[in-house]
Design a protein around this motif. Structure first.
Motif, PDB file in Angstrom:
ATOM      1  N   MET A   1     -45.694  40.424  -0.866  1.00  0.00           N
ATOM      2  CA  MET A   1     -46.879  39.786  -1.434  1.00  0.00           C
ATOM      3  C   MET A   1     -48.033  39.899  -0.435  1.00  0.00           C
ATOM      4  N   THR A   2     -49.171  40.393  -0.867  1.00  0.00           N
ATOM      5  CA  THR A   2     -50.325  40.540   0.018  1.00  0.00           C
ATOM      6  C   THR A   2     -50.992  39.187   0.252  1.00  0.00           C
ATOM      7  N   SER A   4     -54.028  38.469  -0.338  1.00  0.00           N
ATOM      8  CA  SER A   4     -54.825  38.180  -1.534  1.00  0.00           C
ATOM      9  C   SER A   4     -53.963  37.536  -2.619  1.00  0.00           C
ATOM     10  N   GLN A   5     -52.754  38.048  -2.796  1.00  0.00           N
ATOM     11  CA  GLN A   5     -51.837  37.465  -3.792  1.00  0.00           C
ATOM     12  C   GLN A   5     -51.401  36.064  -3.381  1.00  0.00           C
ATOM     13  N   LYS A   8     -54.181  33.637  -4.242  1.00  0.00           N
ATOM     14  CA  LYS A   8     -54.217  33.354  -5.686  1.00  0.00           C
ATOM     15  C   LYS A   8     -53.089  32.406  -6.081  1.00  0.00           C
ATOM     16  N   LEU A   9     -51.915  32.621  -5.491  1.00  0.00           N
ATOM     17  CA  LEU A   9     -50.768  31.773  -5.802  1.00  0.00           C
ATOM     18  C   LEU A   9     -51.019  30.339  -5.344  1.00  0.00           C
ATOM     19  N   SER A  18     -59.683  30.409  -5.939  1.00  0.00           N
ATOM     20  CA  SER A  18     -59.218  31.328  -4.897  1.00  0.00           C
ATOM     21  C   SER A  18     -60.185  31.373  -3.722  1.00  0.00           C
ATOM     22  N   GLU A  67     -43.019  35.363   3.586  1.00  0.00           N
ATOM     23  CA  GLU A  67     -43.255  36.809   3.660  1.00  0.00           C
ATOM     24  C   GLU A  67     -42.598  37.409   4.901  1.00  0.00           C
ATOM     25  N   SER A  93     -40.981  40.123  -4.955  1.00  0.00           N
ATOM     26  CA  SER A  93     -41.619  39.228  -5.934  1.00  0.00           C
ATOM     27  C   SER A  93     -41.085  37.801  -5.868  1.00  0.00           C
TER      28      SER A  93
END
Length: 724
Positions: A1-2, A4-5, A8-9, A18, A67, A93
């Protein structure tokens, strides 16, 4: 997961935008503090408060740790040459640690298992036949006979089948679907059963759990912590129970896909073996750990809430205070401090048993009261507190009878941590010529003048407003309590010319070393005259100055803004605002009413644009122009002062009186009502409705009107209810 992701999460999890999460993350990564962001970067964070910013911080830490764990797991599986694209996608994921560890379980390095030994004997193909359930004709024994190898330690078909089933049991244990199914069963149906250790003969505090059972999902945090402690002290035996028959059927439903398979009975045996030998012990530990984590978090939140309320107790300014650290055999230690907390004189008297030298003690105390014009006596609430309180109450009454018209009161002070302070390096540096026993009483006296300034010198865990605080996760507790202290200190701000090094070290951006350097600079060059002088301190660069300056007050400064929460970066905007409304900065303290009226009904959007700031910064400037040097504690209830004491025998059911909240716990609150024993205001007596959390109703330090609803003189118990 980046990243940026992740942002958002987190935004989704916390119901934020965000860009708010990104802004907070960037500031925190650059070293900004939570108090600084909450007060001085509201435009950038979208007005997030401290709690919301800390939530973002904690989520960031969790997801970044997750991560990192994914990277470690992927590397480990790849090195085993077992990483498939499908498995990699599942791992990348994954959004929770439990599922991630379940995915890793089959590949996790571990000690050699029964299944591993069976594989070494060549039995994996037989296990594969059983697992795939595609063989619907023939006899299982005949298939097993094909794997008999007397030289290879598989002498019979039965031993071949046994080894193959060990392999299958481990596959069942490693199945994410099976573990999820069983996890849900545990969550919904697991029962925690406790019983007394027969070897324990004496009475204990765990009698409620000598024969106790309840569904795990219904256990309250304080029950979990009590059970854990009872087990740890070997007083209780604790077991997790499930209805095995139903549970096995549900696992069968997941594992057995085709009942026509000739290996179905063997597969059922493998399910039972996997459940009893591998799955149940693993998920039992997981359940107990999760219950403990849940209870820990609740206990930590309770401690944090109580600590915040205690630290934010309003100071009793401009009083000369006598602090008394009560004791029996070693005597009561006395200290007198002036309005600034400066130590004036101390001694020891023996008014309590076994010496009972009350007349001699009264002479000493009366002399100190008269010599220093003492206005308030602060009595620690530890051993011999009530006996000392009785003595002081009588002394005050005798002074009144003899014609003394001077106002003299006493109060009971929470002395938790005073002994820790008295033996600390901070105390030794403050009072190098005093023995440790003579320092705790100074701390008690100073806690009246400014609770926050004095209590920050003590490890928060030593301040007795918690619930099982020594049992919970100590790292998490320390972080939470440090957050509370940081929040309280920066919310109030500090006087740069009087603050101690421990108090300064909690200011946004400062360290213990910088705080020590500030004290050294003050001692060598005298008082600070303006905020900019902070830059001269060794260790204070532009960034540290930016983080700290707004939380420091300099009443002696020629610039009135230096004694407000207006940040130096906003001085130009504040001056523009004053010019717009003809406000004389030099008269901030004397033109309060005029300044309050002048900003009524203004268009904040327009004015903010005119002076070049955002609306939140404009509101901060206006608030501080209206109330320069404001202490947020000043509008809170002042501590209750007393001149006389009651005995338990003076109380009666139905009697209405006032009391001070000492501690708030899950089941109620302990209240000082001026007798030897604190009363209990049970949660059921707090309102005419169901109360889920006592903190909804009251806080540490609150002064309440109460009614006595039960009395047990023999056991020293007082039941209270809250009066409207």
């Amino acid at each position: 997961m980046t990243e940026s992701q992740i942002f958002k999460l987190i935004a989704s999890e916390l119901n934020l935008k965000s860009k708010q999460v990104i802004s907070v993350a960037e500031f925190l990564d650059d070293g900004a503090t939570v108090p600084f962001l909450a007060r001085y970067r509201q435009e950038a964070t979208g007005g997030l408060n401290e709690e919301e910013i800390r939530d973002v911080r904690d989520k960031l830490e969790f997801h970044r740790t997750l991560e990192d764990r994914k990277k470690t797991i992927l590397k480990s599986i790849e090195e085993q040459d077992k990483l498939t694209p499908e498995l990699e996608d599942k791992i990348r994921s994954c959004a929770d640690l439990k599922t991630l560890e379940d995915l890793y379980l089959p590949y996790k390095p571990k000690r050699k298992t029964k299944g591993d030994m069976a594989k070494e004997k060549g039995l994996e193909p037989l296990a594969d036949l059983i697992w795939k359930q595609q063989t619907i004709e023939g006899n299982p024994q005949n298939y097993a006979r094909n794997f008999v190898d007397k030289e290879g330690d598989v002498p019979t078909p039965e031993s071949a089948m046994e080894g193959a089933l060990h392999i299958v049991a481990e596959w069942i244990n490693e199945s994410v679907e099976v573990r999820d199914t069983l996890r849900n069963i545990f969550e919904e149906h697991a029962v925690i059963r406790t019983e007394k250790n027969p070897a324990v003969k004496e009475r204990t505090n765990f009698e409620d759990y000598y024969d106790y059972s309840n569904k795990a999902k219904y256990l309250k945090p304080h029950q979990i912590l009590a059970i854990n402690r009872g087990e740890r002290e070997n007083i209780l035996f604790v077991n997790v129970e499930l209805w095995d028959e139903i549970t096995l059927e549900q696992i069968d439903d997941v594992v057995i896909e085709d009942e026509r398979s000739i290996f179905t009975p063997q597969l059922q045996d493998a399910v039972e073996d996997a459940y009893k030998r591998l799955l149940f012990p693993s998920l039992e530990r997981e359940l107990r750990n999760e219950l403990t984590e849940k209870a820990d978090e609740h206990a930590i939140e309770t401690f944090a809430t109580n600590l915040a309320n205690l630290l934010m107790q309003p100071p009793l300014d401009d009083k000369i205070v006598m602090g008394i650290d009560p004791a029996f055999r070693t005597g009561c230690k006395i200290a007198v401090v002036d309005e600034t907390g400066k130590y004036l004189e101390g001694t020891t008297v023996y008014p309590t048993p076994p010496q009972n030298k009350q007349e001699e003690a009264a002479k000493v105390i009366n002399k100190l009261i008269d010599q220093y014009r003492v206005e308030l006596i602060a009595i620690g609430n530890g051993t011999a507190s009530r006996e000392t309180e009785q003595f002081i109450a009588e002394l005050i009454q005798n002074r009144k009878k003899s014609g003394d018209k001077k106002e003299l009161n006493y109060m009971i002070v929470n002395e938790a941590g005073a002994s820790v302070y008295s033996a600390s390096k901070v105390a030794r540096e403050e009072f190098p010529d005093l023995e440790a026993a003579q320092r705790g009483n100074i701390s008690i006296a100073r806690r009246v003048l400014d609770p926050l300034a004095e209590l920050v010198k003590i490890d928060p865990k030593s301040i007795g407003v918690g619930l099982y605080q020594h049992d919970v996760n100590q790292n998490r507790l320390s972080q939470k309590l440090d957050d509370v202290v940081e929040s309280c200190v920066n919310q109030v701000g500090v006087n740069l010319n009087t603050a101690s090094a421990p108090l300064l070290s909690h200011i946004s951006g400062l360290t213990k070393r910088v705080a020590t350097n500030i004290i050294k600079r003050r001692e060598e060059h005298g008082k600070f005259k303006k905020r900019d002088q902070i830059r001269e301190i060794d260790g204070v660069g532009d960034f540290r100055f930016q983080q700290a300056a707004g939380f420091m007050r300099i009443p002696e400064s020629s610039n009135p803004l230096d004694n407000t929460a207006i940040h130096p970066e906003s001085y130009e905007a504040a001056e523009k605002l004053c010019n717009l409304f003809n406000i004389n900065l030099e008269k901030l303290g004397t033109e309060r009413e005029k300044i309050e009226n002048v900003f009524e009904g203004i268009d904040k959007e327009v004015i903010a644009q005119q002076i070049g700031v955002g609306v939140p910064t404009l509101e901060l400037i206006i608030e501080n122009l209206q109330k320069p040097g404001r202490d947020p504690r000043e509008n809170l209830q002042k501590p209750m002062l007393r001149q006389d004491i009651m005995k338990m025998e003076d109380l009666s059911i139905g009697q209405v009186l006032e009391g001070t909240v000492r501690n708030v716990v899950d089941f109620g609150a302990f209240i000082d009502i001026g007798v030897k024993q604190d009363g209990l205001l049970h949660i059921s007596n707090m309102a005419d409705r169901r109360v889920e959390d006592p903190h909804e109703i009251l806080s540490v330090g609150d002064i309440l009107t109460l009614k006595i609803v039960s009395l047990d003189l023999e056991r020293g118990r007082i039941g209270l209810s809250l009066e409207d």
